[in-house]
Design a protein around this motif. Structure first.
Motif, PDB file in Angstrom:
ATOM      1  N   SER D  23      41.113  31.704  93.340  1.00 55.35           N
ATOM      2  CA  SER D  23      40.203  31.544  92.196  1.00 55.35           C
ATOM      3  C   SER D  23      40.569  30.350  91.312  1.00 55.35           C
ATOM      4  CB  SER D  23      40.147  32.832  91.379  1.00 55.35           C
ATOM      5  OG  SER D  23      41.382  33.083  90.750  1.00 55.35           O
ATOM      6  N   TYR D  24      41.788  29.815  91.476  1.00 54.93           N
ATOM      7  CA  TYR D  24      42.215  28.677  90.650  1.00 54.93           C
ATOM      8  C   TYR D  24      42.115  27.332  91.369  1.00 54.93           C
ATOM      9  CZ  TYR D  24      43.886  32.224  87.459  1.00 54.93           C
ATOM     10  OH  TYR D  24      43.934  33.277  86.587  1.00 54.93           O
ATOM     11  N   GLY D  27      36.888  23.424  92.376  1.00 53.50           N
ATOM     12  CA  GLY D  27      35.538  23.838  92.776  1.00 53.50           C
ATOM     13  C   GLY D  27      34.553  23.135  91.862  1.00 53.50           C
ATOM     14  N   ALA D  28      33.565  23.876  91.354  1.00 52.92           N
ATOM     15  CA  ALA D  28      32.680  23.282  90.348  1.00 52.92           C
ATOM     16  C   ALA D  28      33.517  22.877  89.137  1.00 52.92           C
ATOM     17  CB  ALA D  28      31.602  24.286  89.958  1.00 52.92           C
ATOM     18  N   LEU D  29      34.534  23.677  88.843  1.00 53.66           N
ATOM     19  CA  LEU D  29      35.510  23.339  87.804  1.00 53.66           C
ATOM     20  C   LEU D  29      36.794  22.857  88.464  1.00 53.66           C
ATOM     21  CD1 LEU D  29      35.123  26.439  85.442  1.00 53.66           C
ATOM     22  CD2 LEU D  29      34.367  24.105  84.934  1.00 53.66           C
ATOM     23  N   VAL D  33      41.165  22.678  84.642  1.00 53.45           N
ATOM     24  CA  VAL D  33      40.434  23.511  83.679  1.00 53.45           C
ATOM     25  C   VAL D  33      40.648  24.991  83.990  1.00 53.45           C
ATOM     26  CG1 VAL D  33      38.104  24.239  82.951  1.00 53.45           C
ATOM     27  CG2 VAL D  33      38.697  21.814  83.015  1.00 53.45           C
ATOM     28  N   LYS D  34      40.696  25.317  85.280  1.00 53.76           N
ATOM     29  CA  LYS D  34      40.875  26.723  85.655  1.00 53.76           C
ATOM     30  C   LYS D  34      42.228  27.275  85.207  1.00 53.76           C
ATOM     31  CE  LYS D  34      37.656  27.042  89.502  1.00 53.76           C
ATOM     32  NZ  LYS D  34      37.503  27.249  90.958  1.00 53.76           N
ATOM     33  N   MET D  36      43.777  26.282  82.600  1.00 57.94           N
ATOM     34  CA  MET D  36      43.611  26.501  81.151  1.00 57.94           C
ATOM     35  C   MET D  36      42.932  27.849  80.895  1.00 57.94           C
ATOM     36  SD  MET D  36      42.217  22.844  79.751  1.00 57.94           S
ATOM     37  CE  MET D  36      43.027  21.281  80.135  1.00 57.94           C
ATOM     38  N   LEU D  37      41.933  28.161  81.716  1.00 60.63           N
ATOM     39  CA  LEU D  37      41.236  29.450  81.589  1.00 60.63           C
ATOM     40  C   LEU D  37      42.211  30.597  81.859  1.00 60.63           C
ATOM     41  CD1 LEU D  37      37.944  28.568  83.534  1.00 60.63           C
ATOM     42  CD2 LEU D  37      38.137  28.873  81.066  1.00 60.63           C
ATOM     43  N   GLY D  38      43.042  30.433  82.885  1.00 60.46           N
ATOM     44  CA  GLY D  38      44.040  31.451  83.205  1.00 60.46           C
ATOM     45  C   GLY D  38      45.038  31.623  82.070  1.00 60.46           C
TER      46      GLY D  38
END
Lengths: 107, 107, 107, 107, 107, 107
Positions: D23-24, D27-29, D33-34, D36-38
Motif C-alpha cells: 500500500s506504500y 502509484g497515483a501518489l 507522500v504515502k 507521510m500519510l502512514g
C-alpha cells in the motif's frame, strides 16, 4: 432504554450497569464534578449518546454554560479536532436544554 | 522536555502547546477541577505520560488520594478494564509522589 | 456550522478552531497534501463528518479518484476493517461530489 | 523483526503484512507522500513503533524537517495533546536520524 | 454494498476486503468462534455497522442469546461504559433478528 | 499486582476488578472461548499488558499456536497494521510460554 438489556438475565452486564451508576454518586468528589468527569471522558472517546447523557446530568446539577465551555475546551485540546463535530452537537444539545428550561419557567 | 520540539520554528505546534497549557488555568472552573478533567481524559485515552503529568499537577493542587481513586474509578468504568494497567501505574506514581512529599516534610 | 460554538466567548475553543484551520494552509507542504493527511487521519480515527470535510477540500484542490482510493487503502490497512463502513460512505460522498461537479459543467 | 510471525504458516497474517507493504508503493501518489500519510495515521493512533518506522522511510525518501514538523502539527491538531509525548519522541528520533546521516557524510 | 468501492480498480483495497472475508472462515477455530471474535472486537472499537454484520453472521451460525450476552458482557468490561449505547443497539438488532426468524418459521 | 490498587478502599474500583474476573468464567461460553475474546479485544485496543494476560490464560487453557495465530489474524484485520508491533510482541511472549512449558516437561 436499558430495559431490554437488563431483561436478559446476564448478571455481569447488570452489575456493570449498576456499578456505572454508582461511580457518579456523591463521595470524596461531588456528583457535580463527577458528571463533568464523565462528560470530558465521553467527549474524548467521542460518544454522542454518552455526551448527551452527561450534559443532561450536568444541567440538572446546575453546571453553567461557561463551565461546560471550559470542559469542551479541555476535551478538544486533549482529544483533538476530531472532537469538533461532537462539540458542535454538544453545544446544540445544551442550548436546547436551556431553552426547554426557560420555557418551563415562563409557563 | 518540549524544548526540542519548541526549537523547531513550527508556529502551529508552538501555539498548540501554549493553548494546551492555557486550557488548564483558573476560569469558570478552578485549575484543580481542570487537572482532574485532564487526568480522567488521559486515563480513558490510555496515555501514561499524560496521566503522570496530570497526577503531578493534581498533587500540587491538593487533590487527595480518595479523590484520585474516584477519578480512576470513573475512568475505569467509562474506559473499561483496558485501563487497569494504566490505573495500576497511576496509583504507583501517586504513592511515590506522596512518599516524596512526606520525606521532604520530615527533613 | 461552528457559529453557535464560536458565539460562546470561550477563547481557548476559538483559538483551537483557528489553529486547526491554519494547520492546513500552504507551507513546506502544499494545502493539497495537507488535506490528504487530514483525510487519512480522519479515516483511521473514524469520524464521518471529518472525512467528508477533507474529501470536500481534496476535491476542491484537484485530488483525483485514484489518489483518493490510495489514501483510503492506506487508511484501511493502518486502521483495519473497522474503517470499511466509513470507506464506503467516503466513496459514496466522493461520487456525489463528482456528479455534482459534472452537472454544473454541463449547464 | 517480523520473521517470527511470518514463520507461523498463517496465510491471512502473511498476506496482510504483504498488503501493508504494497500500500506504500509508488502509484497515483508517490511513495514519499504515502509514507507521510502512514506517519500522520500512526501519530493520531499513537503507535511509537509505527511512527519510527514511517519516520525512517520518510527520511530515506528525502522528507525535510520542516515537512515533518507540519505533519506532526496536523497530527497534533487532529489527534489532540494526547499525541504530545509521541510527538516529542518522534522529534528525538528524527534528530537522531539526521545526526547519524551527518556523521556518515563526514566520514 | 461494497460494489461501489470494489468498482474502483484499487487492488490493495480489493485484496484487503477479500482477506477480511477469508479471516473468518473455518480453520483451527470454527467460523462460529471467529464471528464471536469479530463481534467483540467490533464492540470494543464501537462500530455499529460492524457489530450488526457480525451479529447477523453469529445468528446464522446458531449462536444463542445467552452466548451473545456473555460476549457483550466481556466487551463492556474490556471497553467500558462507552460501549453501552452500542450494546443497547446490538440487543435491539438481535431481538429483531430472532423475531424475523420466528415469523418465518410460523409461515 | 493489583494489591496496591485494591488496598485503597474504593468500592467501585474493587467491584469493577471483581466483575472483570467474573466475566471470564465458564458460562454459556467456556472460559477458553472467553479468554480468546479477551485476547482479540485487547489486541484491537492495543494494550500489551492485557494481551500478555490473556495469552497466559489461553496457554493455561490449552489454546494452540494455530488458534492463537487465527485470533491474531482477525485482530490485525479488524484493528489494522497499527496492531503489528503488538502482534510481534504477542508472538514472542507465546513462544516464551511454550519454551518455558517444554523445559518444565523435560525436567
Amino acid at each position: 432504554m436499558n430495559d431490554e438489556i437488563l431483561s436478559t438475565g446476564n448478571k455481569v452486564l447488570k452489575r456493570f450497569f449498576n456499578l456505572d451508576t454508582q461511580s457518579y454518586q456523591d463521595g470524596a468528589l461531588s456528583a457535580r464534578v463527577k458528571e463533568m468527569l464523565g462528560l470530558v471522558a465521553s467527549l474524548v472517546l467521542r460518544c454522542d449518546d454518552c455526551i448527551r447523557y452527561h450534559l443532561g446530568k450536568c444541567h440538572a446539577l446546575g453546571v453553567t454554560r461557561e463551565e461546560i465551555d471550559e470542559i469542551l475546551a479541555i476535551g478538544n485540546l486533549v482529544g483533538g479536532s476530531i472532537c469538533i463535530p461532537h462539540t458542535r452537537r454538544a453545544v446544540e444539545y445544551w442550548v436546547a436544554l436551556e431553552e426547554y428550561e426557560q420555557k418551563k419557567d415562563e409557563n
